[in-house]
Design a protein around this motif. Structure first.
Motif, short mmCIF file in Angstrom:
data_model
loop_
_atom_site.label_atom_id
_atom_site.label_comp_id
_atom_site.label_asym_id
_atom_site.label_seq_id
_atom_site.Cartn_x
_atom_site.Cartn_y
_atom_site.Cartn_z
N ALA A 48 0.86 -1.19 0.00
CA ALA A 48 0.00 0.00 0.00
C ALA A 48 0.89 1.23 0.00
O ALA A 48 1.66 1.47 0.93
CB ALA A 48 -0.91 -0.01 1.23
N HIS A 49 0.79 2.01 -1.05
CA HIS A 49 1.60 3.22 -1.19
C HIS A 49 0.92 4.37 -0.46
O HIS A 49 -0.30 4.51 -0.51
CB HIS A 49 1.76 3.55 -2.67
N SER A 83 -0.09 1.68 -5.37
CA SER A 83 -0.40 0.51 -4.55
C SER A 83 -0.59 -0.71 -5.44
O SER A 83 -1.22 -0.63 -6.50
CB SER A 83 -1.67 0.75 -3.73
#
Length: 272
Positions: A12-13, A61
């Protein structure tokens, strides 16, 4: 910017910004990224340090090892905790706040279910998750709707035609039409729409539990709605709002497209 490696889910960015010191975990609306809230620079960002996450099939992400069958089955609700648990590993276990716009509100509300004792404030803008939106429920959960949704997103002409029809009958306004149309003009974009809404279809908060926890822990709860929002209007959220002790509710002269400079100005004026 950075990544959270969430077990069983993927990377998850997140985007980190804001001049405040209080941590705020934020979840954007469809077609945006975790940077969406940067326009609130003179209001929210003065108080908070935002950690804005890109939804999967948005930004940077990336799901890890998920098949199409798994994606369409939906992400288990319990996995949402992974965002906070991995964030704690980087920044330490501490109090924090959550914010969500549109579909992102679902994740913010689910985190409140799990971490109410650590949450100071929840900020919701044009929130999904406070009532059942029949259109999304049909597409994501009903057999006929799921088949229709898959057929539309596989077609080059059905999706654009559907969006134009929704605009014609006044279901969406010009700004939402432009955003939606730009999100379905290629095969990849249509696939991302299909995958996104299927992935999050199980991420529905228990609103009765959420309200109970907000009242129990006296969590500051700010809710903002657009007066001309046909997707998630304030009237649909009234049953939920009526169960809160001290909600801070605002209805502004905007549509569903709320996270804009005008909202920043509105919030700044509230402080004066």
């Amino acid at each position: 910017m950075g990544f959270l490696d969430i077990p069983g889910l993927g990377k998850a960015h997140y985007h980190e910004y804001g001049s405040g010191s209080k941590p705020l975990l934020a979840f954007h609306g469809y077609g945006m990224t975790g940077r969406q809230f940067h326009v609130l620079e003179n209001s929210i960002l003065k108080d908070y340090r935002v950690y804005g996450f890109d939804h999967f099939f948005h930004g940077e992400s990336k799901l890890s090892g998920w098949s199409e069958q798994q994606i369409t089955a939906g992400m288990p609700k319990a996995m949402v905790k992974g965002y906070v648990e991995e964030w704690f590993k980087l920044y330490g276990r501490q109090r924090f706040s959550v914010m969500g716009y549109s579909i992102g509100a679902n994740l913010a509300l689910i985190l409140l279910e799990e971490y109410a004792g650590l949450i100071d404030e929840i900020i919701l803008m044009a929130p999904d998750g406070l009532s059942v939106y029949k259109g999304f429920d049909f597409l994501a959960n009903k057999p006929a709707g799921r088949l229709f949704f898959k057929t539309v997103t596989k077609s080059k002409w059905l999706a654009p035609g559907l969006i134009k029809g929704l605009k014609k009958v006044g279901f969406i306004d010009e700004s939402l039409f432009n955003i939606a149309y730009n999100e379905i003009d290629t095969e990849q974009k249509r696939q991302d729409v299909y995958y996104t809404l299927n992935l999050i279809r199980l991420l529905k908060p228990d609103t009765a539990k959420v309200a109970e926890l907000i009242n129990k822990y006296d969590i500051k709860c700010r809710l903002i709605f657009g007066k001309s929002d046909n997707l998630f209007p304030m009237k649909a959220a009234m049953p939920f709002l009526s169960t809160l002790d001290n909600p801070d509710v605002h209805e502004v002269e905007l549509g569903h497209w709320l996270v804009v400079k005008q909202l920043d100005e509105y919030l700044v004026n509230l402080r004066q």
